[in-house]
Design a protein around this motif. Structure first.
Motif, PDB file in Angstrom:
ATOM      1  N   VAL A  98      28.839  33.786  56.825  1.00  0.00           N
ATOM      2  CA  VAL A  98      30.160  33.621  56.225  1.00  0.00           C
ATOM      3  C   VAL A  98      31.107  34.754  56.612  1.00  0.00           C
ATOM      4  CG1 VAL A  98      31.387  33.262  54.044  1.00  0.00           C
ATOM      5  CG2 VAL A  98      29.091  32.361  54.325  1.00  0.00           C
ATOM      6  N   GLY A  99      30.558  35.928  56.892  1.00  0.00           N
ATOM      7  CA  GLY A  99      31.385  37.038  57.348  1.00  0.00           C
ATOM      8  C   GLY A  99      32.053  37.838  56.247  1.00  0.00           C
ATOM      9  N   ILE A 100      31.451  37.864  55.056  1.00  0.00           N
ATOM     10  CA  ILE A 100      31.985  38.691  53.976  1.00  0.00           C
ATOM     11  C   ILE A 100      30.891  39.627  53.474  1.00  0.00           C
ATOM     12  CG2 ILE A 100      33.707  36.992  53.254  1.00  0.00           C
ATOM     13  CD1 ILE A 100      31.884  36.314  50.862  1.00  0.00           C
ATOM     14  N   GLU A 101      31.314  40.683  52.789  1.00  0.00           N
ATOM     15  CA  GLU A 101      30.377  41.659  52.231  1.00  0.00           C
ATOM     16  C   GLU A 101      30.258  41.433  50.724  1.00  0.00           C
ATOM     17  OE1 GLU A 101      27.581  44.429  52.172  1.00  0.00           O
ATOM     18  OE2 GLU A 101      28.605  43.887  54.025  1.00  0.00           O
ATOM     19  N   PRO A 102      29.080  41.012  50.256  1.00  0.00           N
ATOM     20  CA  PRO A 102      28.924  40.772  48.817  1.00  0.00           C
ATOM     21  C   PRO A 102      28.669  42.056  48.038  1.00  0.00           C
ATOM     22  CG  PRO A 102      26.900  40.231  49.955  1.00  0.00           C
ATOM     23  CD  PRO A 102      27.899  40.626  51.018  1.00  0.00           C
ATOM     24  N   GLU A 103      28.992  42.014  46.751  1.00  0.00           N
ATOM     25  CA  GLU A 103      28.589  43.073  45.829  1.00  0.00           C
ATOM     26  C   GLU A 103      27.177  42.739  45.365  1.00  0.00           C
ATOM     27  OE1 GLU A 103      31.200  43.617  42.489  1.00  0.00           O
ATOM     28  OE2 GLU A 103      32.977  43.711  43.760  1.00  0.00           O
ATOM     29  N   LEU A 104      26.328  43.740  45.270  1.00  0.00           N
ATOM     30  CA  LEU A 104      24.935  43.524  44.881  1.00  0.00           C
ATOM     31  C   LEU A 104      24.649  44.217  43.553  1.00  0.00           C
ATOM     32  CD1 LEU A 104      23.291  44.212  48.362  1.00  0.00           C
ATOM     33  CD2 LEU A 104      24.177  42.058  47.454  1.00  0.00           C
ATOM     34  N   THR A 158      38.946  31.461  49.437  1.00  0.00           N
ATOM     35  CA  THR A 158      39.959  31.771  48.426  1.00  0.00           C
ATOM     36  C   THR A 158      40.299  33.260  48.368  1.00  0.00           C
ATOM     37  OG1 THR A 158      38.295  32.019  46.677  1.00  0.00           O
ATOM     38  CG2 THR A 158      39.241  29.805  47.000  1.00  0.00           C
ATOM     39  N   ASN A 159      39.862  34.014  49.371  1.00  0.00           N
ATOM     40  CA  ASN A 159      40.066  35.461  49.417  1.00  0.00           C
ATOM     41  C   ASN A 159      39.495  36.136  48.162  1.00  0.00           C
ATOM     42  OD1 ASN A 159      40.905  37.865  50.655  1.00  0.00           O
ATOM     43  ND2 ASN A 159      42.809  37.859  49.495  1.00  0.00           N
ATOM     44  N   GLY A 160      38.350  35.645  47.754  1.00  0.00           N
ATOM     45  CA  GLY A 160      37.680  36.198  46.582  1.00  0.00           C
ATOM     46  C   GLY A 160      36.548  37.119  46.993  1.00  0.00           C
ATOM     47  N   VAL A 161      35.671  37.372  46.046  1.00  0.00           N
ATOM     48  CA  VAL A 161      34.546  38.282  46.229  1.00  0.00           C
ATOM     49  C   VAL A 161      33.280  37.562  45.766  1.00  0.00           C
ATOM     50  CG1 VAL A 161      33.527  40.493  45.499  1.00  0.00           C
ATOM     51  CG2 VAL A 161      36.007  40.299  45.825  1.00  0.00           C
ATOM     52  N   LEU A 162      32.201  37.771  46.482  1.00  0.00           N
ATOM     53  CA  LEU A 162      30.899  37.242  46.094  1.00  0.00           C
ATOM     54  C   LEU A 162      30.100  38.359  45.432  1.00  0.00           C
ATOM     55  CD1 LEU A 162      28.584  35.139  46.114  1.00  0.00           C
ATOM     56  CD2 LEU A 162      28.009  35.985  48.412  1.00  0.00           C
ATOM     57  N   VAL A 163      29.555  38.065  44.257  1.00  0.00           N
ATOM     58  CA  VAL A 163      28.669  38.997  43.564  1.00  0.00           C
ATOM     59  C   VAL A 163      27.299  38.340  43.479  1.00  0.00           C
ATOM     60  CG1 VAL A 163      28.212  40.280  41.439  1.00  0.00           C
ATOM     61  CG2 VAL A 163      30.583  39.899  42.177  1.00  0.00           C
ATOM     62  N   LEU A 164      26.274  39.051  43.950  1.00  0.00           N
ATOM     63  CA  LEU A 164      24.896  38.577  43.863  1.00  0.00           C
ATOM     64  C   LEU A 164      24.165  39.425  42.838  1.00  0.00           C
ATOM     65  CD1 LEU A 164      24.062  38.221  47.681  1.00  0.00           C
ATOM     66  CD2 LEU A 164      24.902  36.462  46.109  1.00  0.00           C
ATOM     67  N   ILE A 165      23.502  38.774  41.893  1.00  0.00           N
ATOM     68  CA  ILE A 165      22.746  39.496  40.870  1.00  0.00           C
ATOM     69  C   ILE A 165      21.285  39.086  40.926  1.00  0.00           C
ATOM     70  CG2 ILE A 165      23.335  37.788  39.099  1.00  0.00           C
ATOM     71  CD1 ILE A 165      23.141  40.036  37.007  1.00  0.00           C
ATOM     72  N   PHE A 166      20.421  40.079  40.827  1.00  0.00           N
ATOM     73  CA  PHE A 166      18.981  39.867  40.721  1.00  0.00           C
ATOM     74  C   PHE A 166      18.564  40.487  39.396  1.00  0.00           C
ATOM     75  CE2 PHE A 166      14.519  40.391  41.101  1.00  0.00           C
ATOM     76  CZ  PHE A 166      14.075  39.508  42.077  1.00  0.00           C
TER      77      PHE A 166
END
Length: 163
Positions: free
Chosen positions: A88-94, A40-48
């Protein structure tokens, strides 16, 4: 009440939030969220989230334990980020936060108005679906944005077909 989501406005992209924790089903949630973000041309955010209850010791020991927890959080996030980059080939925000997990998720959603979907995975162990999925049913723990719950039994192919 959550602030207005901006993900559909000019210059913004919809963000999918996945929580990194020690549950085995966490990987399923990350894979689905990453796949949806890419499609969906979105962004992945990963939270710890580092829970505060583990640091009730003398000051010197407490500081060492906090530093070790931060290192573990960095390592876990980087491990998942590398997997997302490769598969997946995208850069997530951490993001690393300290506090009660549900509170920190709520705070991040409030701070980042592009976060539009929280993705969790449901475990199939006899202990139940997992702490975050269980919290959705509890009073006051419901999240202010849509939550997608992924069964942990889904294969990568199943997730790809659904995302």
């Amino acid at each position: 009440m959550v602030s207005k989501r901006l993900s559909r406005e000019e210059g913004h992209r919809r963000k999918f939030l996945a929580v990194i924790d020690d549950t085995p089903e966490c990987e399923r949630a990350v894979h689905y969220a990453a796949s949806r973000a890419k499609r969906t041309n979105g962004v992945l955010v990963l939270i710890f989230v580092i829970e505060p209850g583990d640091f009730q010791h003398w000051l010197g020991v407490e500081e060492i334990m906090k530093a070790e927890a931060r290192e573990e959080a960095d390592a876990a996030l980087e491990r998942f980020a590398a997997q997302v980059r490769e598969t997946v080939g995208i850069e997530p925000e951490l993001k690393i936060r300290s506090g009660k997990t549900t509170d920190e998720i709520h705070a991040l959603i409030e701070e980042d108005q592009d976060i539009a979907i929280l993705v969790l995975a449901s475990g199939s162990a006899k202990e139940g679906p997992g702490p975050l999925v269980s919290s959705i049913a509890g009073r006051g723990a419901a999240f202010p944005i849509p939550v997608t719950v992924i069964p942990d039994a889904l294969s990568d192919q199943d997730i790809e077909a659904l995302s």
